[in-house]
Design an enzyme around this catalytic site. Structure first.
Site, mmCIF file in Angstrom:
data_model
loop_
_atom_site.group_PDB
_atom_site.id
_atom_site.type_symbol
_atom_site.label_atom_id
_atom_site.label_comp_id
_atom_site.label_asym_id
_atom_site.label_seq_id
_atom_site.Cartn_x
_atom_site.Cartn_y
_atom_site.Cartn_z
ATOM 1 N N CYS A 161 17.771 -62.440 -7.199
ATOM 2 C CA CYS A 161 18.852 -64.173 -7.501
ATOM 3 C C CYS A 161 17.213 -64.669 -7.165
ATOM 4 O O CYS A 161 17.680 -65.755 -6.302
ATOM 5 C CB CYS A 161 19.978 -63.852 -7.279
ATOM 6 N N CYS A 174 19.101 -68.194 -6.103
ATOM 7 C CA CYS A 174 19.835 -68.343 -5.130
ATOM 8 C C CYS A 174 19.531 -67.581 -3.771
ATOM 9 O O CYS A 174 19.676 -68.779 -2.512
ATOM 10 C CB CYS A 174 21.089 -67.191 -5.204
ATOM 11 N N ASP A 175 18.222 -67.073 -4.088
ATOM 12 C CA ASP A 175 17.191 -66.424 -2.697
ATOM 13 C C ASP A 175 15.836 -66.937 -2.573
ATOM 14 O O ASP A 175 15.466 -67.580 -1.613
ATOM 15 C CB ASP A 175 17.077 -65.254 -2.248
#
Length: 519
Positions: free
Chosen positions: A342, A345-346
């Site tokens: 992701c 997200c990361d």
């Protein structure tokens, strides 16, 4: 910090606060501390029941606690909770201020009855759309039980901690100083891990459910649409699955669902759940399905991991799909230690670092474009001789100076030092030569795998593991239908899954009518 529009919205929400709330900040000389002071001061100005102090003694600075006056609530933000976490801030303020949470009474009592001391730490990023669910769940638990503490930590603000704890993906949760879990979690998921008797109680409760006329496995767009269409027929309908929303929970932007100009995955997922609840659908979340049994006569049986058995006169399988793995050495070993799935997200965890994206379809090219604005450099690796993404995305990625495209290349290994990713090996498919790219993170974006392993040997699957369905969504088993990304229907899109879910529900209803008439 807050513009006039946001202040107006927040002031309206804060009218629901009924008990005094204290915000206590622990600050230092960093610019982030000044931003935190400004934010908390503005919040306090919007409600006479909220006060802000700046004399906190917490060693993690900047940070602030939220607590009902006179109570000891363990809610803390080591972050400036804007972006995706602004909703987490608002909910914490409301819940600390006496506004009742939207949670079943029995779950509230379960949280309050937990024995032991639980100190949770959640490392998150403000651009992560998976993180708020975890933060909000643990904040609520800390409001309800004084023996539960929770601090939400912005990894970008506390990079020393991120490096020390080798955090390579968010959300990452620690309990009492030890790793507890990563990825999206909701209250039910957390309780299942810390309340040892929860599984047995769940199983006993589920075992008492009467036979459903339509039982749906999976709560994504296909499952939700099937539930709404079935429930509108006035028949007993239930959804059982791990999480309501399915893959949409992992999707940041949705801009191609007709009539909805744009929305975000978690918001879309919440709307799916609300729509199903509005029609009285029995939602059984946090449950993993283990086995399907369709006897020649009688209801179809669905066995859960916890041992409970649910029954349906008809069953609709809408189990969706998940990210496909590359399947090379190092991928499993370094998952969440440099291997991620992701970018939204990361990605912020790799600020200023070198990364790679595997996959040249729309998802892969979009990931490269997003990462290019955060990281030092992106290497995009595509197996085919050309990128498969839409032309507008290809044109954009080719224009970025810090993106290198490697085509006709096969990823052979993700390498690391035993603790984290340090590089990626790839082979030129024409010459056969191998090269090593030094980097800190690898984002895998190569498509999906249907969640159907548990169905092998039960009904007919394609060579790719997809459930084979006919034009009406019927499977090889009478009374069992399927819809969405787990099936052989081409083009895995939200709107197609929703349409297939509606079709499967209508087919199931037709099956019920015909078999009732025959009986």
């Amino acid at each position: 910090m807050l513009d006039d529009s946001l202040k107006t919205q927040l002031a309206a929400y804060l009218q629901r606060v009924t008990q005094p709330v204290e915000l206590v900040a622990s600050l230092d000389e960093r610019e982030a501390s000044a931003e935190m002071r400004e934010l908390l001061s503005e919040i306090a100005e919007l409600s006479p029941l909220i006060t802000a102090r700046f004399d906190g003694l917490d060693p993690r600075r900047p940070s602030f606690s939220i607590s009902r006056a006179g109570a000891d609530m363990g809610v803390r933000f080591a972050a400036i909770p804007m972006g995706h976490e602004f909703t987490s801030l608002v909910l914490a303020l409301l819940q600390a201020g006496g506004h009742p949470p939207k949670l079943e009474a029995e779950v509230i009592e379960q949280i309050r009855s937990l024995e032991g001391d639980f100190a949770f730490e959640t490392y998150m990023s403000l651009t992560c759309h998976n993180c708020p669910d975890v933060v909000q769940a643990l904040n609520l638990m800390a409001v309800l039980n004084p023996r539960i503490r929770h601090v939400a930590i912005d990894g970008g603000l506390f990079q020393d901690e991120v490096e020390q704890r080798r955090i390579m993906a968010v959300p990452m949760v620690f309990l009492n100083g030890q790793p507890f879990g990563s990825g999206r979690m909701e209250v039910h998921d957390i309780l299942a891990k810390i309340d040892t008797g929860a599984a047995a109680r769940d199983a006993a409760k589920l075992a008492t459910k009467p036979v459903f006329e339509v039982l749906i496995v999976g709560g994504g767009p296909a499952g939700a649409a099937a539930a709404v269409y079935a429930a509108r027929k006035g028949i007993r309908t239930g959804i059982v699955g791990e999480r309501m929303g399915g893959q949409t929970l992992d999707t940041l932007g949705i801009e191609n669902y007709i009539s909805v100009l744009e929305t975000q995955g978690p918001k879309f997922a919440a709307a799916l759940e609300a729509h199903a609840r509005a029609y009285g659908v029995d939602l059984m979340n946090g449950q993993r399905v283990a086995q399907l049994d369709a006897p020649a006569s009688g209801p179809v049986r669905v066995r859960l991991d916890n041992g409970a058995v649910l029954q349906g006169r008809t069953v609709i399988l809408a189990t969706g799909a998940r990210w496909r793995n590359v399947g090379v050495p190092g991928e499993a070993e370094y998952r969440n230690k440099g291997v991620a799935y992701c970018p939204h997200c990361d990605g912020p965890l790799y600020k200023g670092k070198r990364t790679a994206v595997i996959g040249g379809g729309n998802s892969g090219v979009e990931a490269a474009i997003d990462l290019a604005g955060i990281v030092e450099h992106v290497t995009l690796i595509e197996f085919a001789p050309q990128l498969k993404a839409d032309a507008v995305l290809v044109e954009k990625v080719r224009s970025l100076p810090n993106v290198t495209l490697i085509l006709n290349a096969q990823t052979t290994e993700i390498v690391g030092d035993g603790q984290k990713v340090t590089g990626l090996r790839w082979k030129d498919r024409t010459s056969g030569t191998e090269q090593l790219v030094e980097l800190a993170g690898v984002f895998v974006q190569i498509g999906l795998v249907p969640n159907t392993e548990w169905l092998k040997g039960t009904l007919e699957l394609s060579k790719h593991g997809e459930i084979i369905v006919d034009a009406k969504g019927a499977t090889s088993l009478p009374g069992v239908f399927a819809a969405g990304d787990a099936t052989t229907v081409p083009y895995k899109q939200i709107i197609i899954a929703a349409g297939d879910g509606a079709k499967a529900a209508l087919s199931a209803f037709d099956h019920l009518i015909r078999h009732s008439a025959a009986a």
